[in-house]
Design a protein around this motif. Structure first.
Motif, PDB file in Angstrom:
ATOM      1  N   ALA A   1      -5.341   1.180   8.370  1.00  0.00           N
ATOM      2  CA  ALA A   1      -4.343  -0.200   8.801  1.00  0.00           C
ATOM      3  C   ALA A   1      -3.125   0.022   7.731  1.00  0.00           C
ATOM      4  CB  ALA A   1      -4.746  -1.214   8.977  1.00  0.00           C
ATOM      5  N   GLN A   2      -3.542   0.108   6.423  1.00  0.00           N
ATOM      6  CA  GLN A   2      -2.440   0.272   5.387  1.00  0.00           C
ATOM      7  C   GLN A   2      -1.764   1.247   5.553  1.00  0.00           C
ATOM      8  OE1 GLN A   2      -5.021  -0.415   1.845  1.00  0.00           O
ATOM      9  NE2 GLN A   2      -4.067  -2.318   1.426  1.00  0.00           N
ATOM     10  N   ASP A   3      -2.521   2.624   5.651  1.00  0.00           N
ATOM     11  CA  ASP A   3      -1.568   4.049   5.957  1.00  0.00           C
ATOM     12  C   ASP A   3      -0.586   3.859   6.992  1.00  0.00           C
ATOM     13  OD1 ASP A   3      -3.161   4.752   3.696  1.00  0.00           O
ATOM     14  OD2 ASP A   3      -4.546   5.920   4.803  1.00  0.00           O
ATOM     15  N   ALA A   4      -1.231   3.343   8.067  1.00  0.00           N
ATOM     16  CA  ALA A   4      -0.440   3.109   9.267  1.00  0.00           C
ATOM     17  C   ALA A   4       0.881   1.893   9.244  1.00  0.00           C
ATOM     18  CB  ALA A   4      -1.194   2.871  10.449  1.00  0.00           C
ATOM     19  N   GLY A   5       0.984   1.447   7.835  1.00  0.00           N
ATOM     20  CA  GLY A   5       1.988   0.490   7.673  1.00  0.00           C
ATOM     21  C   GLY A   5       1.597  -0.933   8.614  1.00  0.00           C
ATOM     22  N   LEU A   6       0.400  -1.102   8.931  1.00  0.00           N
ATOM     23  CA  LEU A   6       0.160  -2.381   9.606  1.00  0.00           C
ATOM     24  C   LEU A   6      -0.558  -3.445   8.790  1.00  0.00           C
ATOM     25  CD1 LEU A   6      -1.506  -0.477  12.686  1.00  0.00           C
ATOM     26  CD2 LEU A   6       0.594  -1.581  12.608  1.00  0.00           C
ATOM     27  N   VAL A   7      -1.191  -2.963   7.587  1.00  0.00           N
ATOM     28  CA  VAL A   7      -1.498  -3.933   6.730  1.00  0.00           C
ATOM     29  C   VAL A   7      -0.844  -3.832   5.254  1.00  0.00           C
ATOM     30  CG1 VAL A   7      -3.624  -4.484   5.337  1.00  0.00           C
ATOM     31  CG2 VAL A   7      -3.798  -4.655   7.876  1.00  0.00           C
ATOM     32  N   ARG A   8      -0.534  -4.941   4.666  1.00  0.00           N
ATOM     33  CA  ARG A   8       0.130  -4.829   3.319  1.00  0.00           C
ATOM     34  C   ARG A   8      -0.353  -3.888   2.444  1.00  0.00           C
ATOM     35  NH1 ARG A   8       2.066  -8.879   0.997  1.00  0.00           N
ATOM     36  NH2 ARG A   8       2.130 -10.538   2.794  1.00  0.00           N
ATOM     37  N   ASP A   9       0.482  -3.048   1.823  1.00  0.00           N
ATOM     38  CA  ASP A   9      -0.457  -2.215   0.844  1.00  0.00           C
ATOM     39  C   ASP A   9      -0.229  -2.646  -0.720  1.00  0.00           C
ATOM     40  OD1 ASP A   9       1.967  -1.482   0.638  1.00  0.00           O
ATOM     41  OD2 ASP A   9       1.775   0.502   1.345  1.00  0.00           O
ATOM     42  N   ASP A  10       0.337  -3.759  -1.106  1.00  0.00           N
ATOM     43  CA  ASP A  10       0.701  -4.072  -2.296  1.00  0.00           C
ATOM     44  C   ASP A  10      -0.589  -4.808  -2.892  1.00  0.00           C
ATOM     45  OD1 ASP A  10       1.049  -6.227  -0.418  1.00  0.00           O
ATOM     46  OD2 ASP A  10       2.242  -7.372  -1.456  1.00  0.00           O
ATOM     47  N   ILE A  11      -1.663  -4.951  -1.974  1.00  0.00           N
ATOM     48  CA  ILE A  11      -3.044  -5.694  -2.339  1.00  0.00           C
ATOM     49  C   ILE A  11      -4.096  -4.368  -2.144  1.00  0.00           C
ATOM     50  CG2 ILE A  11      -4.999  -7.290  -2.244  1.00  0.00           C
ATOM     51  CD1 ILE A  11      -2.513  -9.054  -1.495  1.00  0.00           C
ATOM     52  N   ASP A  12      -5.051  -3.916  -3.317  1.00  0.00           N
ATOM     53  CA  ASP A  12      -5.958  -3.036  -3.071  1.00  0.00           C
ATOM     54  C   ASP A  12      -6.772  -3.362  -1.690  1.00  0.00           C
ATOM     55  OD1 ASP A  12      -7.441  -0.724  -4.144  1.00  0.00           O
ATOM     56  OD2 ASP A  12      -9.017  -2.398  -3.643  1.00  0.00           O
ATOM     57  N   GLY A  13      -7.198  -2.244  -0.836  1.00  0.00           N
ATOM     58  CA  GLY A  13      -7.917  -2.356   0.225  1.00  0.00           C
ATOM     59  C   GLY A  13      -9.167  -3.162   0.101  1.00  0.00           C
ATOM     60  N   ALA A  14      -9.907  -2.936  -0.831  1.00  0.00           N
ATOM     61  CA  ALA A  14     -11.276  -3.220  -1.140  1.00  0.00           C
ATOM     62  C   ALA A  14     -10.985  -4.692  -1.573  1.00  0.00           C
ATOM     63  CB  ALA A  14     -11.879  -2.448  -2.334  1.00  0.00           C
ATOM     64  N   VAL A  15     -10.081  -4.951  -2.358  1.00  0.00           N
ATOM     65  CA  VAL A  15      -9.904  -6.362  -2.799  1.00  0.00           C
ATOM     66  C   VAL A  15      -9.658  -7.375  -1.423  1.00  0.00           C
ATOM     67  CG1 VAL A  15      -8.529  -8.174  -3.800  1.00  0.00           C
ATOM     68  CG2 VAL A  15      -9.288  -5.925  -5.021  1.00  0.00           C
ATOM     69  N   THR A  16      -8.732  -6.666  -0.629  1.00  0.00           N
ATOM     70  CA  THR A  16      -8.397  -7.409   0.747  1.00  0.00           C
ATOM     71  C   THR A  16      -9.583  -7.681   1.660  1.00  0.00           C
ATOM     72  OG1 THR A  16      -6.242  -6.415   0.751  1.00  0.00           O
ATOM     73  CG2 THR A  16      -6.934  -7.240   2.934  1.00  0.00           C
ATOM     74  N   THR A  17     -10.364  -6.600   1.599  1.00  0.00           N
ATOM     75  CA  THR A  17     -11.824  -6.831   2.327  1.00  0.00           C
ATOM     76  C   THR A  17     -12.838  -7.576   1.827  1.00  0.00           C
ATOM     77  OG1 THR A  17     -11.620  -4.620   3.023  1.00  0.00           O
ATOM     78  CG2 THR A  17     -13.742  -5.487   3.209  1.00  0.00           C
ATOM     79  N   ARG A  18     -12.699  -7.840   0.445  1.00  0.00           N
ATOM     80  CA  ARG A  18     -13.527  -8.768  -0.162  1.00  0.00           C
ATOM     81  C   ARG A  18     -13.174 -10.322   0.130  1.00  0.00           C
ATOM     82  NH1 ARG A  18     -14.928  -5.484  -5.595  1.00  0.00           N
ATOM     83  NH2 ARG A  18     -17.212  -5.008  -5.136  1.00  0.00           N
ATOM     84  N   LEU A  19     -12.045 -10.468   0.035  1.00  0.00           N
ATOM     85  CA  LEU A  19     -11.197 -11.738   0.186  1.00  0.00           C
ATOM     86  C   LEU A  19     -11.304 -12.385   1.462  1.00  0.00           C
ATOM     87  CD1 LEU A  19      -7.890 -11.375  -2.046  1.00  0.00           C
ATOM     88  CD2 LEU A  19      -9.978 -12.556  -2.619  1.00  0.00           C
ATOM     89  N   VAL A  20     -11.016 -11.469   2.514  1.00  0.00           N
ATOM     90  CA  VAL A  20     -11.310 -11.760   3.961  1.00  0.00           C
ATOM     91  C   VAL A  20     -12.812 -12.386   4.154  1.00  0.00           C
ATOM     92  CG1 VAL A  20     -10.960 -10.984   6.242  1.00  0.00           C
ATOM     93  CG2 VAL A  20      -9.000 -10.755   4.696  1.00  0.00           C
ATOM     94  N   PHE A  21     -13.549 -11.274   3.765  1.00  0.00           N
ATOM     95  CA  PHE A  21     -15.111 -11.654   3.950  1.00  0.00           C
ATOM     96  C   PHE A  21     -15.554 -12.653   3.162  1.00  0.00           C
ATOM     97  CE2 PHE A  21     -14.993  -8.041   6.784  1.00  0.00           C
ATOM     98  CZ  PHE A  21     -16.143  -8.415   7.830  1.00  0.00           C
ATOM     99  N   GLY A  22     -14.915 -12.974   2.159  1.00  0.00           N
ATOM    100  CA  GLY A  22     -15.317 -14.041   1.073  1.00  0.00           C
ATOM    101  C   GLY A  22     -15.041 -15.373   2.233  1.00  0.00           C
ATOM    102  N   MET A  23     -13.809 -15.455   2.995  1.00  0.00           N
ATOM    103  CA  MET A  23     -13.450 -16.456   3.770  1.00  0.00           C
ATOM    104  C   MET A  23     -14.550 -16.620   4.950  1.00  0.00           C
ATOM    105  SD  MET A  23      -9.702 -17.090   5.264  1.00  0.00           S
ATOM    106  CE  MET A  23      -9.408 -15.709   6.171  1.00  0.00           C
ATOM    107  N   ILE A  24     -15.018 -15.308   5.532  1.00  0.00           N
ATOM    108  CA  ILE A  24     -15.748 -15.349   6.851  1.00  0.00           C
ATOM    109  C   ILE A  24     -17.160 -15.891   6.393  1.00  0.00           C
ATOM    110  CG2 ILE A  24     -17.085 -13.960   8.270  1.00  0.00           C
ATOM    111  CD1 ILE A  24     -14.476 -12.040   8.651  1.00  0.00           C
TER     112      ILE A  24
END
Lengths: 206, 206
Positions: free
Chosen positions: A150-173
């Motif tokens: 989704a970052q490569d497609a320009g749909l998710v911000r790429d100024d935050i590492d994808g693995a960090v984004t995933t961890r944060l969102v799953f931290g919330m979930i």
């Protein structure tokens, strides 16, 4: 297995009495006790006492405490892995698939709070726990790959590492296991909506 | 107290030897052991063995295991409460104050991972634990009040309940104790930036 609330099982357990437990019920009540006092601190005698069964009656259904743990963890992990195989998770743009994965993950957590709670507390003290941690890691990596797509497609911000984004969102979930109770005011679909909204668009108005 | 990494203390503990621990060091190493094996499962004998002290030497510094717990929880809670008293948290628009509170909360967690980890695992099995849960709840309520103020000012979306928003955002922040290691690749300020960005604006590009 269906996920009883703590209130349901603790109210029902004494009345059910000794006989008539099936495997799924034994697993449910065992998971409840593991979550209450910790897996390591729970003995087979504790389980038998909670169930009102003899140890030999319990061993009729399960070979060991670790087998109960392994089946409970498989319940949670199988459901989470299933999220990635759903049609909504495998078709459409990466952003649509990500939306579907987050939404379904919230539903899995709210439907299976007891086994997911157990999964999230696993620290790797036994072969079953280490296998579960490996499966969790593989799940995280597949979600991270989707975030990166989704970052490569320009749909998710790429100024935050994808693995960090995933961890944060799953931290919330995953925080649901600490505070969400299915019997409370917020229903599961409302909750999924709220979480996906904050994860995708944040709390700030524009 | 400063927060050592697990690697630092386990490498240092055997070399430090018996004498010369001060109160702060005893507390640090005790918190490390509580986090490893659980507070309830850790005896004063376990603590003395880890420290290489006799139990009476340990009792010279602390009256009880619960006193160690209470001081560790106070370290975490005091720092979190302090976040709400900082100038940046008490002046400016509600959105600016909220930004400052979230950013400082991330810094508290990353600076004090051991005591905050202990705090987040507290289940209320003793008077100290119940007092800590009450203080955590009061902190949550003050943050929720700030979120609601920002909602009333039109700065935070009001289609999601303020208490749910607060829980979700702190779910994300609190997940740090599960995966963040200060010795890793992401520094504390970068992490605070990433978390506040996702919490306020979400992962989706516009």
């Amino acid at each position: 297995m269906s996920a009883p609330t703590a209130a349901e099982t603790s109210a029902a357990a004494p009345r059910r009495g000794r006989p008539g437990y099936d495997r799924a019920q034994i697993l449910e009540i065992s998971v409840e006790l593991f979550n209450e006092q910790g897996y390591d601190a729970t003995s087979v005698s504790d389980l038998a006492a909670r169930l009102g069964l003899t140890k030999s009656a319990l061993y009729h259904h399960f070979d060991s405490k670790e087998q109960l743990l392994a089946e409970a963890l498989d319940d949670a992990l199988g459901a989470l892995e299933g999220v990635l195989e759903e049609p909504a998770a495998t078709t459409g743009s990466p952003a649509e698939r990500l939306d579907a994965v987050l939404r379904s993950a919230v539903r899995v957590l709210s439907d299976r709070l007891p086994t997911v709670t157990l999964l999230l507390r696993v620290r790797g003290n036994s072969p079953s726990e280490r296998a579960a941690l490996d499966r969790r890691r593989a799940f995280d990596q597949r979600v991270t790959a989707l975030v990166r797509e989704a970052q490569d497609a320009g749909l998710v911000r790429d100024d935050i590492d994808g693995a960090v984004t995933t961890r944060l969102v799953f931290g919330m979930i995953n925080s649901l296991v600490e505070w969400y109770r299915p019997t409370g005011q917020i229903d599961r679909d409302r909750l999924a909506h709220d979480i996906v909204t904050i994860a995708l668009d944040g709390m700030r108005t524009r």
